[in-house]
Design a protein around this motif. Structure first.
Motif, PDB file in Angstrom:
ATOM      1  N   LEU A 305       0.868  -1.183   0.000  1.00 34.86           N
ATOM      2  CA  LEU A 305       0.000   0.000   0.000  1.00 34.86           C
ATOM      3  C   LEU A 305       0.900   1.227   0.000  1.00 34.86           C
ATOM      4  N   ILE A 306       0.747   2.050  -1.001  1.00 36.65           N
ATOM      5  CA  ILE A 306       1.554   3.274  -1.083  1.00 36.65           C
ATOM      6  C   ILE A 306       0.652   4.442  -0.679  1.00 36.65           C
ATOM      7  N   HIS A 307       1.035   5.146   0.388  1.00 35.19           N
ATOM      8  CA  HIS A 307       0.261   6.318   0.827  1.00 35.19           C
ATOM      9  C   HIS A 307       1.034   7.557   0.413  1.00 35.19           C
ATOM     10  N   ILE A 308       0.400   8.369  -0.389  1.00 34.05           N
ATOM     11  CA  ILE A 308       1.060   9.574  -0.900  1.00 34.05           C
ATOM     12  C   ILE A 308       0.288  10.775  -0.358  1.00 34.05           C
ATOM     13  N   SER A 309       0.998  11.739   0.263  1.00 31.65           N
ATOM     14  CA  SER A 309       0.260  12.920   0.733  1.00 31.65           C
ATOM     15  C   SER A 309       1.022  14.190   0.368  1.00 31.65           C
ATOM     16  N   THR A 310       0.287  15.284   0.252  1.00 33.05           N
ATOM     17  CA  THR A 310       0.930  16.541  -0.135  1.00 33.05           C
ATOM     18  C   THR A 310       1.766  17.064   1.042  1.00 33.05           C
ATOM     19  N   LYS A 311       2.861  17.752   0.721  1.00 37.29           N
ATOM     20  CA  LYS A 311       3.752  18.236   1.779  1.00 37.29           C
ATOM     21  C   LYS A 311       3.237  19.527   2.399  1.00 37.29           C
ATOM     22  N   ASP A 312       2.456  20.289   1.614  1.00 36.61           N
ATOM     23  CA  ASP A 312       2.075  21.624   2.071  1.00 36.61           C
ATOM     24  C   ASP A 312       0.596  21.701   2.438  1.00 36.61           C
ATOM     25  N   PHE A 313      -0.027  20.557   2.669  1.00 35.47           N
ATOM     26  CA  PHE A 313      -1.430  20.514   3.062  1.00 35.47           C
ATOM     27  C   PHE A 313      -2.390  20.981   1.958  1.00 35.47           C
ATOM     28  N   SER A 314      -1.905  21.000   0.706  1.00 35.65           N
ATOM     29  CA  SER A 314      -2.860  21.349  -0.353  1.00 35.65           C
ATOM     30  C   SER A 314      -3.673  20.098  -0.691  1.00 35.65           C
ATOM     31  N   LYS A 327       2.812   9.293 -13.519  1.00 35.22           N
ATOM     32  CA  LYS A 327       4.014   8.678 -12.927  1.00 35.22           C
ATOM     33  C   LYS A 327       3.810   7.170 -12.731  1.00 35.22           C
ATOM     34  N   PHE A 328       2.631   6.788 -12.257  1.00 35.63           N
ATOM     35  CA  PHE A 328       2.360   5.357 -12.088  1.00 35.63           C
ATOM     36  C   PHE A 328       2.499   4.645 -13.432  1.00 35.63           C
ATOM     37  N   ASN A 329       1.970   5.281 -14.468  1.00 39.05           N
ATOM     38  CA  ASN A 329       2.041   4.678 -15.792  1.00 39.05           C
ATOM     39  C   ASN A 329       3.492   4.604 -16.279  1.00 39.05           C
ATOM     40  N   ASP A 330       4.238   5.713 -16.109  1.00 41.35           N
ATOM     41  CA  ASP A 330       5.633   5.752 -16.579  1.00 41.35           C
ATOM     42  C   ASP A 330       6.466   4.638 -15.931  1.00 41.35           C
ATOM     43  N   HIS A 331       6.221   4.400 -14.636  1.00 40.05           N
ATOM     44  CA  HIS A 331       7.059   3.422 -13.926  1.00 40.05           C
ATOM     45  C   HIS A 331       6.406   2.041 -13.871  1.00 40.05           C
ATOM     46  N   ARG A 332       5.328   1.889 -14.612  1.00 39.23           N
ATOM     47  CA  ARG A 332       4.612   0.608 -14.717  1.00 39.23           C
ATOM     48  C   ARG A 332       4.250   0.037 -13.339  1.00 39.23           C
ATOM     49  N   VAL A 333       3.804   0.939 -12.469  1.00 44.46           N
ATOM     50  CA  VAL A 333       3.293   0.501 -11.163  1.00 44.46           C
ATOM     51  C   VAL A 333       1.781   0.375 -11.326  1.00 44.46           C
ATOM     52  N   ARG A 334       1.311  -0.870 -11.304  1.00 46.36           N
ATOM     53  CA  ARG A 334      -0.096  -1.119 -11.619  1.00 46.36           C
ATOM     54  C   ARG A 334      -0.993  -0.841 -10.408  1.00 46.36           C
ATOM     55  N   ILE A 335      -2.058  -0.111 -10.636  1.00 46.79           N
ATOM     56  CA  ILE A 335      -2.964   0.230  -9.542  1.00 46.79           C
ATOM     57  C   ILE A 335      -4.030  -0.861  -9.405  1.00 46.79           C
ATOM     58  N   ASN A 336      -3.991  -1.598  -8.298  1.00 41.19           N
ATOM     59  CA  ASN A 336      -5.014  -2.629  -8.087  1.00 41.19           C
ATOM     60  C   ASN A 336      -6.234  -2.085  -7.370  1.00 41.19           C
ATOM     61  N   MET A 337      -6.025  -1.048  -6.564  1.00 41.21           N
ATOM     62  CA  MET A 337      -7.112  -0.411  -5.806  1.00 41.21           C
ATOM     63  C   MET A 337      -6.617   0.956  -5.397  1.00 41.21           C
ATOM     64  N   MET A 338      -7.523   1.937  -5.282  1.00 43.05           N
ATOM     65  CA  MET A 338      -7.037   3.277  -4.904  1.00 43.05           C
ATOM     66  C   MET A 338      -8.105   4.052  -4.155  1.00 43.05           C
ATOM     67  N   ARG A 339      -7.666   5.071  -3.431  1.00 42.64           N
ATOM     68  CA  ARG A 339      -8.612   5.935  -2.714  1.00 42.64           C
ATOM     69  C   ARG A 339      -7.927   7.272  -2.453  1.00 42.64           C
ATOM     70  N   ASN A 340      -8.701   8.367  -2.517  1.00 47.64           N
ATOM     71  CA  ASN A 340      -8.088   9.622  -2.096  1.00 47.64           C
ATOM     72  C   ASN A 340      -8.897  10.293  -0.999  1.00 47.64           C
ATOM     73  N   THR A 341      -8.200  11.044  -0.139  1.00 45.79           N
ATOM     74  CA  THR A 341      -8.850  11.849   0.897  1.00 45.79           C
ATOM     75  C   THR A 341      -8.465  13.296   0.583  1.00 45.79           C
ATOM     76  N   ALA A 342      -8.676  14.197   1.542  1.00 43.97           N
ATOM     77  CA  ALA A 342      -8.376  15.604   1.267  1.00 43.97           C
ATOM     78  C   ALA A 342      -6.931  15.805   0.817  1.00 43.97           C
ATOM     79  N   ILE A 343      -5.995  15.244   1.577  1.00 40.37           N
ATOM     80  CA  ILE A 343      -4.587  15.536   1.250  1.00 40.37           C
ATOM     81  C   ILE A 343      -3.778  14.268   0.976  1.00 40.37           C
ATOM     82  N   SER A 344      -4.474  13.142   0.770  1.00 44.81           N
ATOM     83  CA  SER A 344      -3.696  11.923   0.513  1.00 44.81           C
ATOM     84  C   SER A 344      -4.321  11.081  -0.597  1.00 44.81           C
ATOM     85  N   PHE A 345      -3.474  10.246  -1.152  1.00 44.65           N
ATOM     86  CA  PHE A 345      -3.883   9.337  -2.223  1.00 44.65           C
ATOM     87  C   PHE A 345      -3.212   7.999  -1.904  1.00 44.65           C
TER      88      PHE A 345
END
Ligand code: ASP
Length: 421
Positions: A305-314, A327-345
């Motif tokens: 599970l990769i949790h990505i969040s903005t550094k500046d709270f945007s 970026k996911f496509n460029d590095h061929r990291v396949r998305i099996n499931m995903m979710r986003n919140t206010a400041i995270s993906f």
């Protein structure tokens, strides 16, 4: 035209190859193309040889093992020790490629090396079939399946492939060819992704407007779950293309996920049958719609599970998301499931170390990243509440998504140490 595909298990030893010969012989109603994988675990062995070569370790013992196991199969096929010039020639070429591509990018070298599993198996089997009177022609798949140079996941050039396939195969009676491999415009070898031989058979079926395609497996057909992991598993007799593509996309290992699209596009029936019991009916995948299905479970191990969040709270808005998807496509990291919140993906993906590392390097200047490893993605189609409860037992659920017919949960095992009440 009919297209058969035999995977590694079905040609793992001489006995099984004789069984394949019997299945081909029993088929008598017209032209047949037979797609064959590398024997047994040869692809893994070749990956290991490449790894050893790249690490400057001694690989000669591994190459000898590869030679010995194929020679043993030859001996058992013919009943006497048989020197096979073709096998020696292919093994010499393999060793040449190990040297020639030593300093080339890894994925490119991978395809020039790992493809030898299929080249060797088809050469041995085609020759054996001819010897026992099953006259066939061996066609090199690299000459007909044209791909771009995305090594290890070649993208099919459908127009050129269709032209070559029609020209080369349409008037043949019995053809043996390799699964999993293709060729670029520059004459280099590509592979279509692990377990890609099913996809090869589907490409050929599409190009030849096959009457039907059959995949011969070591299971009776498509099952409701992996029998190594679950009890009370049942065979499904009929499956729609839609149900099949959903199941394989979620990780059901019985068919490669890319197989369904080409055969659906031409409405070609696909049989999944047991090579151990060829007379048994198997599973038929077709355009027919079944209204009710039993619950089906697919477990994908080795997830992160990769949790990505903005550094500046945007907010993680459309602009961030489109950048991240690229970026996911460029590095061929396949998305099996995903979710986003206010400041995270957050994304659940196959835990492929190098690809994830490259992705992180590329986005860490802009985002914070946290990763959980060692997870499982469980997908349940046509679920019942009882089944969901039993699948959750002993697991911590990190991520869950529920649709009308599908529930997916990303879980890890409950650690041995449990909190006191
Ligand atoms: N031999 C390849 C593999 O093991 C392709 C295949 O069997 O479909 O992944």
């Amino acid at each position: 035209m009919v297209v058969y595909k035999f995977g590694g298990a079905s040609v793992a030893d001489a006995q099984n190859i004789k069984n394949v010969a019997a299945i081909i012989k029993a088929y008598s109603s017209g032209p047949l193309v037979v797609v064959i994988s590398a024997m047994g675990k040869t692809t893994n062995a070749l990956e290991e040889i490449l790894r050893a070569t790249r690490n400057n370790e001694n690989k000669s013992e591994l190459v000898t093992q590869l030679r010995t196991c194929h020679e043993e199969i030859l001996t058992n096929l013919y009943g006497s020790s048989k020197q096979n010039q073709q096998l020696s020639r292919l093994l010499d070429q393999l060793e040449e490629n190990l040297v020639k591509f030593q300093d080339m990018p890894y994925d490119m070298a991978y395809d020039q090396v790992v493809s030898f599993g299929e080249l060797i198996s088809t050469t041995i089997i085609s020759e054996y079939l001819n010897e026992i009177g099953i006259t066939n022609e061996l066609i090199d798949a690299r000459e007909i399946i044209r791909t771009d140079d995305t090594y290890r996941e070649g993208i099919i050039d459908w127009k050129t492939t269709e032209k070559h396939v029609k020209k080369t195969l349409a008037d043949k009676n019995l053809v043996i060819t390799q699964g999993f491999i293709g060729g670029t415009n520059d004459g280099l070898t590509t592979t279509l992704g692990r377990e890609g031989s099913d996809f090869t058979a589907a490409i050929l079926s599409f190009c030849l407007d096959a009457e039907y395609m059959a995949i011969w497996k070591d299971v009776p057909g498509i099952l409701t779950a992996d029998p190594r992991l679950f009890e009370n598993v049942a065979k499904i007799d009929r499956l729609s293309y839609k149900e099949a593509i959903e199941m394989t996309y979620y990780g059901a290992k019985v068919i490669h996920p890319k197989t369904i699209k080409p055969i659906q596009n031409k409405n070609i029936p696909l049989w999944v049958k047991s090579f151990k019991h060829p007379e048994a009916e198997g599973t038929l995948i077709s355009g027919e719609i079944e209204l009710t299905y039993p619950p089906m479970i697919v477990v994908e191990p080795n997830q992160a599970l990769i949790h990505i969040s903005t550094k500046d709270f945007s907010f993680v808005g459309e602009e961030h998301l489109s950048k991240l998807f690229k970026k996911f496509n460029d590095h061929r990291v396949r998305i099996n499931m995903m979710r986003n919140t206010a400041i995270s993906f957050s994304v659940c993906t196959n835990d492929i170390k190098e690809r994830i590392e490259h992705l992180i390097q590329d986005v860490q200047h802009e985002f914070n990243i946290v990763i959980d490893h060692g997870l499982e993605l469980i997908t349940l189609r046509h679920y019942t509440e009882d089944l969901i409860t039993s699948l959750r037992k002993g697991k911590i659920v990190l991520f869950e998504e529920r649709l009308r017919q599908t529930i997916q949960i990303v879980v890890k095992d409950v650690p041995d140490m449990i909190r006191k009440k």
